[in-house]
Design a protein around this motif. Sequence first.
Motif, PDB file in Angstrom:
ATOM      1  N   VAL A  85     -27.988  80.321   4.490  1.00  0.00           N
ATOM      2  CA  VAL A  85     -29.398  80.730   4.570  1.00  0.00           C
ATOM      3  C   VAL A  85     -29.897  81.187   3.204  1.00  0.00           C
ATOM      4  O   VAL A  85     -30.971  80.772   2.739  1.00  0.00           O
ATOM      5  CB  VAL A  85     -29.574  81.858   5.613  1.00  0.00           C
ATOM      6  CG1 VAL A  85     -30.947  82.524   5.464  1.00  0.00           C
ATOM      7  CG2 VAL A  85     -29.412  81.311   7.019  1.00  0.00           C
ATOM      8  N   PHE A  89     -32.586  78.767   1.304  1.00  0.00           N
ATOM      9  CA  PHE A  89     -33.982  79.221   1.359  1.00  0.00           C
ATOM     10  C   PHE A  89     -34.264  80.495   0.553  1.00  0.00           C
ATOM     11  O   PHE A  89     -35.363  81.036   0.644  1.00  0.00           O
ATOM     12  CB  PHE A  89     -34.401  79.435   2.822  1.00  0.00           C
ATOM     13  CG  PHE A  89     -34.506  78.155   3.595  1.00  0.00           C
ATOM     14  CD1 PHE A  89     -35.567  77.287   3.400  1.00  0.00           C
ATOM     15  CD2 PHE A  89     -33.520  77.799   4.507  1.00  0.00           C
ATOM     16  CE1 PHE A  89     -35.661  76.100   4.107  1.00  0.00           C
ATOM     17  CE2 PHE A  89     -33.605  76.616   5.215  1.00  0.00           C
ATOM     18  CZ  PHE A  89     -34.675  75.759   5.023  1.00  0.00           C
ATOM     19  N   GLN A  92     -36.482  83.700   1.824  1.00  0.00           N
ATOM     20  CA  GLN A  92     -37.492  83.353   2.824  1.00  0.00           C
ATOM     21  C   GLN A  92     -37.110  83.731   4.250  1.00  0.00           C
ATOM     22  O   GLN A  92     -37.988  83.925   5.090  1.00  0.00           O
ATOM     23  CB  GLN A  92     -37.806  81.854   2.751  1.00  0.00           C
ATOM     24  CG  GLN A  92     -38.574  81.455   1.494  1.00  0.00           C
ATOM     25  CD  GLN A  92     -38.864  79.964   1.445  1.00  0.00           C
ATOM     26  OE1 GLN A  92     -37.958  79.150   1.605  1.00  0.00           O
ATOM     27  NE2 GLN A  92     -40.118  79.593   1.248  1.00  0.00           N
ATOM     28  N   MET A  93     -35.805  83.817   4.537  1.00  0.00           N
ATOM     29  CA  MET A  93     -35.375  84.176   5.893  1.00  0.00           C
ATOM     30  C   MET A  93     -34.789  85.587   5.964  1.00  0.00           C
ATOM     31  O   MET A  93     -34.164  85.959   6.956  1.00  0.00           O
ATOM     32  CB  MET A  93     -34.348  83.166   6.412  1.00  0.00           C
ATOM     33  CG  MET A  93     -34.874  81.754   6.534  1.00  0.00           C
ATOM     34  SD  MET A  93     -33.702  80.588   7.277  1.00  0.00           S
ATOM     35  CE  MET A  93     -33.805  81.056   9.006  1.00  0.00           C
ATOM     36  N   LEU A 231     -41.082  78.178   8.049  1.00  0.00           N
ATOM     37  CA  LEU A 231     -41.294  76.792   7.638  1.00  0.00           C
ATOM     38  C   LEU A 231     -40.995  75.876   8.822  1.00  0.00           C
ATOM     39  O   LEU A 231     -39.986  76.044   9.507  1.00  0.00           O
ATOM     40  CB  LEU A 231     -40.367  76.435   6.467  1.00  0.00           C
ATOM     41  CG  LEU A 231     -40.465  77.320   5.217  1.00  0.00           C
ATOM     42  CD1 LEU A 231     -39.434  76.876   4.188  1.00  0.00           C
ATOM     43  CD2 LEU A 231     -41.861  77.282   4.618  1.00  0.00           C
ATOM     44  N   GLU A 235     -34.415  71.724   8.832  1.00  0.00           N
ATOM     45  CA  GLU A 235     -33.361  72.579   8.298  1.00  0.00           C
ATOM     46  C   GLU A 235     -33.637  74.052   8.536  1.00  0.00           C
ATOM     47  O   GLU A 235     -32.745  74.817   8.888  1.00  0.00           O
ATOM     48  CB  GLU A 235     -33.179  72.313   6.803  1.00  0.00           C
ATOM     49  CG  GLU A 235     -31.871  72.857   6.257  1.00  0.00           C
ATOM     50  CD  GLU A 235     -31.577  72.363   4.859  1.00  0.00           C
ATOM     51  OE1 GLU A 235     -30.501  72.708   4.344  1.00  0.00           O
ATOM     52  OE2 GLU A 235     -32.406  71.639   4.285  1.00  0.00           O
ATOM     53  N   PHE A 236     -34.913  74.449   8.358  1.00  0.00           N
ATOM     54  CA  PHE A 236     -35.280  75.851   8.578  1.00  0.00           C
ATOM     55  C   PHE A 236     -35.070  76.232  10.039  1.00  0.00           C
ATOM     56  O   PHE A 236     -34.491  77.278  10.350  1.00  0.00           O
ATOM     57  CB  PHE A 236     -36.737  76.086   8.172  1.00  0.00           C
ATOM     58  CG  PHE A 236     -37.164  77.528   8.218  1.00  0.00           C
ATOM     59  CD1 PHE A 236     -37.103  78.324   7.080  1.00  0.00           C
ATOM     60  CD2 PHE A 236     -37.627  78.104   9.395  1.00  0.00           C
ATOM     61  CE1 PHE A 236     -37.485  79.664   7.113  1.00  0.00           C
ATOM     62  CE2 PHE A 236     -38.007  79.439   9.447  1.00  0.00           C
ATOM     63  CZ  PHE A 236     -37.935  80.222   8.297  1.00  0.00           C
TER      64      PHE A 236
END
Length: 462
Positions: A85, A89, A92-93, A231, A235-236
């Motif tokens: 993660v 990203f 972002q997460m 998003l 993948e997100f």
Amino acid sequence: TLLLYYTKKYPFVISMPETEFIEKVAEAPAKVLEKTVEASEKISEKVGEAFRVKKVKGFWHKLGPGLTTGAADDDPSGIVTYSQVGARFGLQMLWTAPFLYVLMATIQEMCARIGIVTGRGLAGNIRKHFSKKILITLTALLFFANTLNIGADIGAMAKVTQLLVPQLGFGFLVVGITIFSMLLQIYLPYKKYAAFLKYLTLILFSYILVAFMVALDWRAVLHASIFPTVLFNKEFLLLFCAICGTTISPYLFFWQTSQEVEDKVSKDVHPRDIRKMRLDVWVGMFISNTVMFFIITTTSATLHRAGIFNIQTAEQAAQALRPLAGDFAYLLFAIGIIGTGFLAIPVLAGGVSYAFAESYLWKEGLNRKLKDAYAFYGVLIIAMVVGLLINFIGIDPIHALIYSAVINGLLAPIIIVFVILISSNKEVMGKYVNNTIQKIIGWGVFGLMSLAGIGAIVVSLI
């Protein structure tokens, strides 16, 4: 190697009875950890009156099953997910850590309360109040998911150990890790074993230390923690489903409930027991999600920033971190993977044993000796051996984790329904039923996990 060295140097240990020798060996890590904690308390005593060791010690003794359950959630498989993660990203997460904390703690508190009030594990309560056929189906699926997870964790621990000691073979390590973990669970007295698991949770702080060894933009970290980024791509969504499945896992429900039963001293339930349990659970889940928070932060500041966007294994995460964060950070990260593995594997295997024993009304409990609970320990041994064999039959560890995540994604919402219904039933729980807020959060978790489970399957097939 260490055993051979000490038996040659100190031949008198050979004369010990076998069980006593195994117990001495198994006790060693817990004693070392205990001495470490005692030493740190003595040092803290000299720091100043502002920090009182007695208060910390009293607080530490209040923690138990909730702490070990929360810590076990950060197993090597979970570390891979969090690392991926952060690498893919960035920050972002990061908001998922505080968001899932409340949801996870609420469900685990329900499980713990069920165990304390009823004096029965979760499987035992489902058997008594619902269909036995449903329970056996759920237990069989739990066994399949947990053994895949055990296999992946054992393999990850062996691979990371090889990074530190390249001379040791993979086969030797996976067999050694499996046997050592089984001996701890079977032969170490429950109180000492519970203490061992409790002290082993301290290894999680290695991930927090690693975060402070890299350059972080704390303003960006704070912003990402508070303001969610979503998003809408494959993948997100897949990683979000993986985080939900890794954080809110069915095996934790069974383990938490059964451990509360084993830790219970009196048949009577007092409000102070519930208060103590809530403190234990919420602190344990806080530590779990804090570790998740810092792993995402660290991999974001190192791997993502360096353009490394794909992490598939625990050893790959540790190796990638080394040139970016330094040898010491790499060492802490690697040791953390090994330590959390030894913490999580007993919870995975034990959770299955409790579920089977309560489903078929077998004698159960880690507080029982091997000869008093053959079936209970038999399931535990089978789960460990199957997990071991997964590393020799060509199943890719990443595929094993994906299969495990999908099964857990299907299981979690179903079991959460039983948890909410049992803990909301006044005839079962008396005055300790769920309040309105707990029910709302509980059904919210059910909805989220249902979407995550379906989403994981749909996204995987696209």
